[in-house]
Design a protein around this motif. Sequence first.
Motif, PDB file in Angstrom:
ATOM      1  N   GLN A   1      37.147 -13.285 -13.539  1.00 25.81           N
ATOM      2  CA  GLN A   1      37.844 -14.016 -14.598  1.00 25.81           C
ATOM      3  C   GLN A   1      38.137 -15.457 -14.183  1.00 25.81           C
ATOM      4  O   GLN A   1      38.003 -16.389 -14.989  1.00 25.81           O
ATOM      5  CB  GLN A   1      39.145 -13.310 -14.969  1.00 25.81           C
ATOM      6  CG  GLN A   1      39.776 -13.845 -16.245  1.00 25.81           C
ATOM      7  CD  GLN A   1      38.872 -13.630 -17.443  1.00 25.81           C
ATOM      8  OE1 GLN A   1      38.590 -12.504 -17.828  1.00 25.81           O
ATOM      9  NE2 GLN A   1      38.387 -14.723 -18.032  1.00 25.81           N
ATOM     10  N   ALA A   2      38.518 -15.651 -12.932  1.00 31.28           N
ATOM     11  CA  ALA A   2      38.763 -17.008 -12.444  1.00 31.28           C
ATOM     12  C   ALA A   2      37.482 -17.840 -12.507  1.00 31.28           C
ATOM     13  O   ALA A   2      37.517 -19.025 -12.878  1.00 31.28           O
ATOM     14  CB  ALA A   2      39.306 -16.967 -11.020  1.00 31.28           C
TER      15      ALA A   2
ATOM     16  N   ASP B   1      33.659 -18.364 -22.225  1.00 32.86           N
ATOM     17  CA  ASP B   1      34.714 -17.700 -22.995  1.00 32.86           C
ATOM     18  C   ASP B   1      34.485 -16.185 -23.036  1.00 32.86           C
ATOM     19  O   ASP B   1      34.025 -15.635 -24.042  1.00 32.86           O
ATOM     20  CB  ASP B   1      34.760 -18.275 -24.411  1.00 32.86           C
ATOM     21  CG  ASP B   1      35.925 -17.719 -25.226  1.00 32.86           C
ATOM     22  OD1 ASP B   1      36.868 -17.190 -24.610  1.00 32.86           O
ATOM     23  OD2 ASP B   1      35.885 -17.803 -26.473  1.00 32.86           O
TER      24      ASP B   1
ATOM     25  N   SER C   1      36.641 -12.569 -21.803  1.00 30.46           N
ATOM     26  CA  SER C   1      37.836 -11.959 -21.238  1.00 30.46           C
ATOM     27  C   SER C   1      37.465 -10.614 -20.638  1.00 30.46           C
ATOM     28  O   SER C   1      37.087  -9.682 -21.361  1.00 30.46           O
ATOM     29  CB  SER C   1      38.910 -11.774 -22.313  1.00 30.46           C
ATOM     30  OG  SER C   1      39.984 -10.983 -21.817  1.00 30.46           O
TER      31      SER C   1
ATOM     32  N   LEU D   1      34.840 -17.350 -14.557  1.00 28.77           N
ATOM     33  CA  LEU D   1      34.515 -17.595 -15.962  1.00 28.77           C
ATOM     34  C   LEU D   1      35.390 -18.703 -16.535  1.00 28.77           C
ATOM     35  O   LEU D   1      34.900 -19.607 -17.231  1.00 28.77           O
ATOM     36  CB  LEU D   1      34.688 -16.304 -16.772  1.00 28.77           C
ATOM     37  CG  LEU D   1      33.702 -15.190 -16.460  1.00 28.77           C
ATOM     38  CD1 LEU D   1      34.174 -13.864 -17.076  1.00 28.77           C
ATOM     39  CD2 LEU D   1      32.305 -15.532 -16.977  1.00 28.77           C
ATOM     40  N   ASP D   2      36.675 -18.650 -16.244  1.00 29.17           N
ATOM     41  CA  ASP D   2      37.594 -19.677 -16.756  1.00 29.17           C
ATOM     42  C   ASP D   2      37.236 -21.048 -16.211  1.00 29.17           C
ATOM     43  O   ASP D   2      37.200 -22.042 -16.953  1.00 29.17           O
ATOM     44  CB  ASP D   2      39.036 -19.322 -16.374  1.00 29.17           C
ATOM     45  CG  ASP D   2      39.551 -18.075 -17.084  1.00 29.17           C
ATOM     46  OD1 ASP D   2      38.922 -17.652 -18.079  1.00 29.17           O
ATOM     47  OD2 ASP D   2      40.579 -17.525 -16.634  1.00 29.17           O
ATOM     48  N   ALA D   3      36.959 -21.111 -14.926  1.00 30.20           N
ATOM     49  CA  ALA D   3      36.632 -22.395 -14.309  1.00 30.20           C
ATOM     50  C   ALA D   3      35.304 -22.940 -14.806  1.00 30.20           C
ATOM     51  O   ALA D   3      35.100 -24.159 -14.861  1.00 30.20           O
ATOM     52  CB  ALA D   3      36.596 -22.252 -12.785  1.00 30.20           C
ATOM     53  N   SER D   4      34.390 -22.039 -15.190  1.00 33.34           N
ATOM     54  CA  SER D   4      33.067 -22.453 -15.664  1.00 33.34           C
ATOM     55  C   SER D   4      33.036 -22.744 -17.154  1.00 33.34           C
ATOM     56  O   SER D   4      32.004 -23.178 -17.677  1.00 33.34           O
ATOM     57  CB  SER D   4      32.034 -21.356 -15.347  1.00 33.34           C
ATOM     58  OG  SER D   4      32.011 -21.068 -13.966  1.00 33.34           O
ATOM     59  N   GLY D   5      34.134 -22.476 -17.838  1.00 31.06           N
ATOM     60  CA  GLY D   5      34.182 -22.717 -19.279  1.00 31.06           C
ATOM     61  C   GLY D   5      33.465 -21.664 -20.098  1.00 31.06           C
ATOM     62  O   GLY D   5      33.062 -21.925 -21.241  1.00 31.06           O
TER      63      GLY D   5
END
Length: 291
Positions: free
Chosen positions: A119-120, A128, A130, A122-126
């Motif tokens: 998740q970290a 979307d 969950s 994915l979030d850092a890579s933009g």
Amino acid sequence: MSKTVAIFEPIYSQDQTLTCADFLPLVRADNARPEWREFKILTDMYRNGEHLRHDYTGLFSPKFSLKSKIAGSGFLDFVQRHDGADVAFINPFPQLAYWSFNVWMQGEEAHPGLARAAQALLDASGVDISIADTPRHGPATLAYCNFWVGSRRFWNEYVGNTLLPIADFLEANPSHEAAIGVMTDTMHTDPAPFLPFIVERLFSTYISLHPELPRAAYTFDANTVREYCINDFEKLLFDRMRAKIDKADASDVFEPALIEQMQTVCALWQKHFFDFYATRPHPHTGQPVRI
């Protein structure tokens, strides 16, 4: 009309030969970022436009037939019979669906901390997605290993819009906390970080979040699934869980109590797996599990 289907097998050294004569050799003379495993090759293929040269393109490891128990020609025939799909795939571990709700339940038991690291990243890579909202992965969406072939559209949407942003981020930000997190080693039969196991699970995650995507899953009947169990304990779990999981998948209703039971069984299975293969060679690698 017959479609062009190109499945590549990576060749890493001059003395290596194809394990499947029906696949195409993809010579990797400069095996950069080997710790990324097939993730690096997939993104390189996309950047080089390899997926634009064929109707369907895939990258299968030399262990395809060992794990899937079918010949490459059999899978190629399957793809041709389903030429209306944007992606066709086979899951060499169908038994795992009987004690793991989705790939992340199993992944977290096998590689503690995997979901948080994913998740970290994915979030850092933009990207979307969950992890916590990932739905059930049954026979129509479950795939361990990157044994899939996709149309140009699928490559553009999945590799181009999901995997490539991750690769771009990792290349540009190697010191970022999220990048360091996914390069942490985890338990396996040989040294490997979280990253390839995250990418492997993103395939099922992506297609389960896109039900509109035409797909073709190479499925097995229940008796065949039992043949994929790699030890007696797996056969026992399959026999005990088979009826209730098949019923839940047929109705598309998984009660919380059943999901909780799957979590417990998955934890027991993984504990047995680590204990059993700590002193025995795993049938797919010939090596014990590295703790």
